[in-house]
Design a protein around this motif. Structure first.
Motif, PDB file in Angstrom:
ATOM      1  N   LEU A  23     118.675 -32.820  30.601  1.00 37.05           N
ATOM      2  CA  LEU A  23     117.740 -32.807  31.721  1.00 37.05           C
ATOM      3  C   LEU A  23     117.490 -31.375  32.175  1.00 37.05           C
ATOM      4  N   VAL A  24     118.539 -30.556  32.162  1.00 38.67           N
ATOM      5  CA  VAL A  24     118.452 -29.144  32.547  1.00 38.67           C
ATOM      6  C   VAL A  24     118.941 -28.310  31.372  1.00 38.67           C
ATOM      7  N   THR A  25     118.130 -27.379  30.926  1.00 33.99           N
ATOM      8  CA  THR A  25     118.515 -26.523  29.816  1.00 33.99           C
ATOM      9  C   THR A  25     119.535 -25.486  30.278  1.00 33.99           C
ATOM     10  N   LYS A  26     120.073 -24.741  29.326  1.00 29.57           N
ATOM     11  CA  LYS A  26     121.088 -23.755  29.672  1.00 29.57           C
ATOM     12  C   LYS A  26     120.533 -22.640  30.560  1.00 29.57           C
ATOM     13  N   ASP A  27     119.236 -22.353  30.442  1.00 31.32           N
ATOM     14  CA  ASP A  27     118.636 -21.313  31.289  1.00 31.32           C
ATOM     15  C   ASP A  27     118.017 -21.873  32.554  1.00 31.32           C
ATOM     16  N   GLY A  28     118.268 -23.165  32.869  1.00 32.11           N
ATOM     17  CA  GLY A  28     117.880 -23.702  34.166  1.00 32.11           C
ATOM     18  C   GLY A  28     116.561 -24.440  34.212  1.00 32.11           C
ATOM     19  N   ARG A  29     115.822 -24.520  33.110  1.00 34.25           N
ATOM     20  CA  ARG A  29     114.545 -25.233  33.126  1.00 34.25           C
ATOM     21  C   ARG A  29     114.783 -26.742  33.034  1.00 34.25           C
ATOM     22  N   CYS A  30     113.965 -27.499  33.758  1.00 39.48           N
ATOM     23  CA  CYS A  30     114.094 -28.951  33.785  1.00 39.48           C
ATOM     24  C   CYS A  30     113.289 -29.566  32.653  1.00 39.48           C
ATOM     25  N   ASN A  31     113.948 -30.358  31.832  1.00 41.07           N
ATOM     26  CA  ASN A  31     113.324 -30.981  30.671  1.00 41.07           C
ATOM     27  C   ASN A  31     112.836 -32.377  31.060  1.00 41.07           C
ATOM     28  N   ILE A  32     111.704 -32.417  31.738  1.00 41.61           N
ATOM     29  CA  ILE A  32     111.172 -33.682  32.210  1.00 41.61           C
ATOM     30  C   ILE A  32     109.651 -33.605  32.176  1.00 41.61           C
ATOM     31  N   GLU A  33     109.023 -34.735  31.896  1.00 39.57           N
ATOM     32  CA  GLU A  33     107.566 -34.797  31.879  1.00 39.57           C
ATOM     33  C   GLU A  33     107.117 -36.024  32.661  1.00 39.57           C
ATOM     34  N   TYR A  34     105.900 -35.933  33.216  1.00 36.77           N
ATOM     35  CA  TYR A  34     105.350 -36.999  34.038  1.00 36.77           C
ATOM     36  C   TYR A  34     104.206 -37.671  33.286  1.00 36.77           C
ATOM     37  N   GLY A  35     104.188 -38.979  33.337  1.00 34.68           N
ATOM     38  CA  GLY A  35     103.135 -39.741  32.681  1.00 34.68           C
ATOM     39  C   GLY A  35     102.459 -40.699  33.636  1.00 34.68           C
ATOM     40  N   ASN A  36     101.247 -41.104  33.259  1.00 32.18           N
ATOM     41  CA  ASN A  36     100.461 -42.071  34.034  1.00 32.18           C
ATOM     42  C   ASN A  36     100.219 -41.611  35.469  1.00 32.18           C
ATOM     43  N   VAL A  37      99.966 -40.312  35.624  1.00 36.09           N
ATOM     44  CA  VAL A  37      99.643 -39.771  36.942  1.00 36.09           C
ATOM     45  C   VAL A  37      98.163 -40.023  37.216  1.00 36.09           C
ATOM     46  N   LYS A  38      97.852 -40.562  38.351  1.00 33.55           N
ATOM     47  CA  LYS A  38      96.468 -40.861  38.696  1.00 33.55           C
ATOM     48  C   LYS A  38      95.671 -39.569  38.824  1.00 33.55           C
ATOM     49  N   TYR A  39      94.399 -39.677  38.497  1.00 39.91           N
ATOM     50  CA  TYR A  39      93.525 -38.500  38.537  1.00 39.91           C
ATOM     51  C   TYR A  39      93.420 -37.931  39.948  1.00 39.91           C
ATOM     52  N   SER A  40      93.411 -38.822  40.945  1.00 42.26           N
ATOM     53  CA  SER A  40      93.297 -38.341  42.325  1.00 42.26           C
ATOM     54  C   SER A  40      94.528 -37.551  42.737  1.00 42.26           C
ATOM     55  N   ASN A  41      95.708 -37.919  42.182  1.00 44.42           N
ATOM     56  CA  ASN A  41      96.928 -37.181  42.527  1.00 44.42           C
ATOM     57  C   ASN A  41      96.917 -35.777  41.930  1.00 44.42           C
ATOM     58  N   GLN A  42      96.231 -35.607  40.784  1.00 38.62           N
ATOM     59  CA  GLN A  42      96.180 -34.278  40.177  1.00 38.62           C
ATOM     60  C   GLN A  42      95.366 -33.298  41.013  1.00 38.62           C
ATOM     61  N   LEU A  43      94.474 -33.825  41.854  1.00 38.62           N
ATOM     62  CA  LEU A  43      93.696 -32.943  42.727  1.00 38.62           C
ATOM     63  C   LEU A  43      94.562 -32.296  43.793  1.00 38.62           C
ATOM     64  N   TYR A  44      95.767 -32.859  44.020  1.00 36.30           N
ATOM     65  CA  TYR A  44      96.659 -32.252  45.006  1.00 36.30           C
ATOM     66  C   TYR A  44      97.086 -30.854  44.571  1.00 36.30           C
ATOM     67  N   PHE A  45      97.106 -30.585  43.252  1.00 36.44           N
ATOM     68  CA  PHE A  45      97.447 -29.249  42.782  1.00 36.44           C
ATOM     69  C   PHE A  45      96.376 -28.248  43.191  1.00 36.44           C
TER      70      PHE A  45
END
Length: 373
Positions: A23-45
């Motif tokens: 889940l967390v690599t040795k250098d601290g990056r999180c190994n996780i991905e998000y799927g089925n995110v609604k298009y309206s939620n992506q506008l929050y970025f």
């Protein structure tokens, strides 16, 4: 030869599978991905555009930096060209001798673009200048100056924020590649080592851990990422670490520890991930940062201890030898935590090493039975 190549390929596939399982690599990056995110939620970025700009990669920041200025120069160049055309200032419009131009020496699209660039960057070569006879041109130069200042402030803020990001300071804090299990102060402990590679202190340092594993409840529910708190301490306590030199952090394996039921021959068969967090504040920038790393069962060595790396020279200065930062040596350790607490003398390894108590002057170059992690 084919057998050697086959083993190398198998080892590579095993290592690749192991990295994917983190889940967390040795250098601290999180190994996780998000799927089925609604298009309206992506506008929050886009609504949180400042965080989005700060978190994107440098290549995109540099592209947006160049594109924002170039595009603004070109758009305003078109507007200056439109003003010059409406006023009859262009070369092909055959102006009279007594004609008064809105912008002197703007006779085409190229010169209009150059005037836009010189105006927004406040260069002012003197060859092209605005006259006070066109109110629209005066309003346009005010708008372009204000918009140019906004773009300058925004892009400089993004670049400064990325340069001074606490993530960069976290790169100078290093964890040991392996964790070890060995006796410590009369208890069986899991130990990791952490070092601050800069001489500036980290203020308010606090360390803690989470054990991630899949559990099954009595109700039949499967929890994919069950989190168990793991407490770490040093000799001086667990709060506000004096992080001036490398520290060895200990987790006591008692009956309340999730490692209590494990043994030397079952540890590497377990499926869990130990994620270690270090929260601290940089002394020089006063910016808070978090450093993360993780350990899987294959990265925990039972019956080993870290080599000492701190000594004191004859001149009275303390010396840190980072060549031994990732070296371990076997020590006498019980086969399991239950054996350690209930069966006296039940050991798995024989001890062959020496301590460095009191920071005494020692030579740590030739130590037998040393293992490089």
């Amino acid at each position: 030869m084919f057998g050697y190549m086959n083993r190398r390929i198998q080892d590579y596939l095993v290592e690749r599978k192991r990295c994917r399982a983190r889940l967390v690599t040795k250098d601290g990056r999180c190994n996780i991905e998000y799927g089925n995110v609604k298009y309206s939620n992506q506008l929050y970025f886009l609504a949180d555009f400042w965080t989005t700009f700060v978190e994107i990669r440098w290549r995109f920041v540099l592209f947006l930096f160049s594109a924002s200025f170039t595009l603004s120069w070109f758009i305003f160049g078109l507007l200056w060209y439109w003003i010059a055309r409406n006023n009859g200032d262009l070369t092909w419009q055959n102006t009279t001798s007594n004609h008064i131009a809105c912008v002197e020496n703007v006779g085409g699209l190229t010169t209009a673009f150059l005037y836009s660039l010189e105006t927004q960057t406040t260069i002012g070569y003197g060859g092209r200048a605005l006259t006070p006879h066109c109110p629209g041109a005066v309003a346009l130069i005010i708008i372009q100056s204000l918009l140019g200042a906004i773009i300058n402030c925004f892009m400089c803020g993004v670049i400064l924020s990325k340069i001074s990001s606490p993530k960069k300071r976290a790169k100078t804090i290093s964890f040991s590649d392996m964790a070890v299990i060995s006796p410590k102060n009369g208890t069986l402990s899991l130990s990791i080592r952490v070092a601050n590679l800069r001489k500036t202190l980290m203020i308010g340092s606090q360390i803690y851990g989470k054990l991630l594993r899949t559990t099954h409840t009595p109700d039949g529910e499967t929890i994919i990422m069950d989190q168990v708190n793991i407490d770490f301490i040093v000799d001086a306590g667990k709060d506000n670490l004096f992080f001036v030199c490398p520290l060895t952090l200990y987790h006591t394996i008692d009956k309340s520890s999730p490692f209590f039921e494990m043994a030397v021959d079952t540890l590497h068969k377990q499926e869990f991930e130990l994620v270690v967090f270090l929260d601290c504040t940089a002394e020089s920038t006063s910016s808070a940062c978090q450093v993360r790393t993780s350990f899987i069962p294959q990265e925990i060595m039972w019956g080993y201890n870290f080599l000492p790396i701190i000594s004191r020279s004859k001149e009275g200065k303390y010396r840190v030898d980072f060549s031994n930062f990732s070296k371990v040596m076997p020590v006498a350790t019980a086969h399991c935590a239950y054996c350690f607490h209930n069966i006296k003398g039940h050991h798995h390894h024989s001890r062959d090493g020496h301590d460095n108590q009191g920071f005494e002057v020692i030579e740590i170059n030739d130590i037998p039975n040393v293992t490089m992690m």
